[in-house]
Design an enzyme around this catalytic site. Structure first.
Site, PDB file in Angstrom:
ATOM      1  N   GLY A  10       0.894  -1.164   0.040  1.00 13.66           N
ATOM      2  CA  GLY A  10       0.159  -0.032   0.099  1.00 13.66           C
ATOM      3  C   GLY A  10       0.863   1.294   0.035  1.00 13.66           C
ATOM      4  N   GLN A  11       0.166   2.427   0.213  1.00 13.87           N
ATOM      5  CA  GLN A  11       0.939   3.603  -0.003  1.00 13.87           C
ATOM      6  C   GLN A  11       1.903   4.038   1.181  1.00 13.87           C
ATOM      7  OE1 GLN A  11      -1.718   7.439  -1.239  1.00 13.87           O
ATOM      8  NE2 GLN A  11      -3.147   6.113  -0.250  1.00 13.87           N
ATOM      9  N   ASP A  32       2.625  -8.633   2.525  1.00 16.54           N
ATOM     10  CA  ASP A  32       1.159  -8.381   2.117  1.00 16.54           C
ATOM     11  C   ASP A  32       0.418  -9.519   2.041  1.00 16.54           C
ATOM     12  OD1 ASP A  32      -1.117  -7.147   0.734  1.00 16.54           O
ATOM     13  OD2 ASP A  32       0.252  -5.434   0.808  1.00 16.54           O
ATOM     14  N   ALA A  61      -5.399  -2.526   5.537  1.00 11.74           N
ATOM     15  CA  ALA A  61      -6.763  -2.119   6.008  1.00 11.74           C
ATOM     16  C   ALA A  61      -7.495  -2.267   4.751  1.00 11.74           C
ATOM     17  CB  ALA A  61      -6.587  -0.766   6.526  1.00 11.74           C
ATOM     18  N   THR A  63     -10.103  -0.087   2.782  1.00 13.73           N
ATOM     19  CA  THR A  63     -10.013   1.559   2.622  1.00 13.73           C
ATOM     20  C   THR A  63     -10.961   1.914   1.706  1.00 13.73           C
ATOM     21  OG1 THR A  63      -8.052   1.554   1.218  1.00 13.73           O
ATOM     22  CG2 THR A  63      -7.632   1.738   3.638  1.00 13.73           C
ATOM     23  N   THR A 102      -7.639   6.401  11.565  1.00 13.48           N
ATOM     24  CA  THR A 102      -8.279   7.244  10.528  1.00 13.48           C
ATOM     25  C   THR A 102      -9.012   8.466  11.143  1.00 13.48           C
ATOM     26  OG1 THR A 102      -9.810   7.680   8.639  1.00 13.48           O
ATOM     27  CG2 THR A 102     -10.203   5.600  10.259  1.00 13.48           C
ATOM     28  N   ASP A 103      -9.187   9.580  10.763  1.00 13.74           N
ATOM     29  CA  ASP A 103     -10.032  10.689  11.048  1.00 13.74           C
ATOM     30  C   ASP A 103     -11.424  10.246  10.923  1.00 13.74           C
ATOM     31  OD1 ASP A 103      -9.705  10.584   8.127  1.00 13.74           O
ATOM     32  OD2 ASP A 103     -10.395  12.671   8.120  1.00 13.74           O
ATOM     33  N   TYR A 126     -16.680   2.035   7.337  1.00 19.52           N
ATOM     34  CA  TYR A 126     -15.231   2.136   7.398  1.00 19.52           C
ATOM     35  C   TYR A 126     -14.732   2.858   8.785  1.00 19.52           C
ATOM     36  CZ  TYR A 126     -10.553   3.854   6.564  1.00 19.52           C
ATOM     37  OH  TYR A 126      -9.291   4.373   6.636  1.00 19.52           O
ATOM     38  N   TRP A 151      -6.544  11.877   4.984  1.00 21.93           N
ATOM     39  CA  TRP A 151      -6.353  12.428   3.588  1.00 21.93           C
ATOM     40  C   TRP A 151      -4.890  11.774   3.035  1.00 21.93           C
ATOM     41  CZ3 TRP A 151      -8.642  17.947   2.320  1.00 21.93           C
ATOM     42  CH2 TRP A 151      -9.877  18.030   2.908  1.00 21.93           C
TER      43      TRP A 151
END
Length: 282
Positions: A10-11, A32, A61, A63, A102-103, A126, A151
């Site tokens: 992932g990122q 992974d 996750a 997402t 996460t927010d 989520y 974000w």
């Protein structure tokens, strides 16, 4: 120290791998789903025991925020159940876990930045599964650190920045939400934060991390195009009601970073500086 990274494709996982070469004092196990299925409790326990894992950074996750509304079971398995398996396995070794959250655990009705002690109130599948993941990790591991972010973007994977660059070159006009306010987070900055946390020592509890500053998605899109030199695409502001989605997004999800900045004596880059760096890398 033997450290397990989950979700390495992932990122955030990719950004962490770029930084690993600077930390030869650690043995990194980048996994992974092909290397380790974290939804399989037995597989998790065996991996952690056999590799003598001392710490875990869980970047894995589910997402896809909108798809999650109709995929509650798999979303719960990945975001709630699997983190608890990881936490329980590392607790047996007296180790630590960093859980990325996460927010979206907040409903976004505040008008000042969210602090860690604010009561979560998620309004999406989520967000609810990520909050349950936080609680499970803390329940099963004494040395559990939760880092909530928002974000997220990077030069890896699919994200808002890459989408805006692509559409800006393809379309003459775009509509982007202007009444959702938050802060972008360059995944490389978050990866550097995690590296610092590992080197200085894990502090159990909940922490917030995003870049500095406050913007809307509309302002973010305009900045992406300005920095990339895209001027042929007109970006117009949209109300959330004009772009309905299956999942509710928090209208205001700015995170207060005071706690992590003071605890680790770190400076966090301003969002536009990091955006420029990412676009230059792309």
């Amino acid at each position: 120290m033997n450290i397990l990274i989950t979700g390495c494709n992932g990122q955030l996982g990719n950004e962490l791998q770029l930084l690993e070469k600077n930390t030869p004092q650690y043995n990194w196990f980048n996994t992974d789903v092909d290397e380790l299925d974290i939804t399989n409790q037995l597989a998790v326990e065996q991996f952690v025991a056999e590799k003598d894992i001392d710490g875990i950074v869980n970047c894995a996750a589910y997402t896809a925020v909108d798809k999650a509304e109709d995929a509650k079971e798999i979303c719960t398995t990945l975001n709630t159940v699997a983190p608890a398996y990881l936490a329980a396995a590392i607790e047996k070794r007296g180790g630590w876990i960093v859980q990325i959250s996460t927010d979206y655990v907040f409903n976004g009705t505040k008008h000042t930045p969210y602090v860690e002690s604010d009561t979560p109130c998620p309004e999406s599948v989520y967000g609810a599964t990520k909050l349950a993941g936080e609680l499970g990790v803390q329940k099963f591991c004494k040395r559990a650190m939760i880092i909530r972010t928002a974000w997220l973007y990077s030069s890896f994977g699919n994200n808002f920045v890459k989408t805006m660059l692509k559409l800006g070159k393809e379309k003459s006009e775009l509509g982007v939400i202007f009444d959702q306010i938050g802060t972008p987070t360059y995944a490389r900055d978050l990866a550097q934060c995690i590296m610092l946390v590992i080197q200085k020592g894990i502090m159990p509890g909940v922490f917030h991390f995003s870049n500095e500053g406050v913007i809307s998605w509309y302002d973010f899109a305009k900045a992406i195009h300005r920095i990339a030199g895209i001027d042929a695409c007109h970006v117009r502001p949209l109300h959330t009601t004009e772009y309905p989605t299956p999942a509710n997004r928090p209208p205001y999800s700015v995170l207060d970073k005071t706690k992590i900045k003071q605890a680790y004596q770190m400076e966090i880059p301003y969002w536009e500086e990091s955006l420029r760096e990412c676009i230059a890398n792309l």
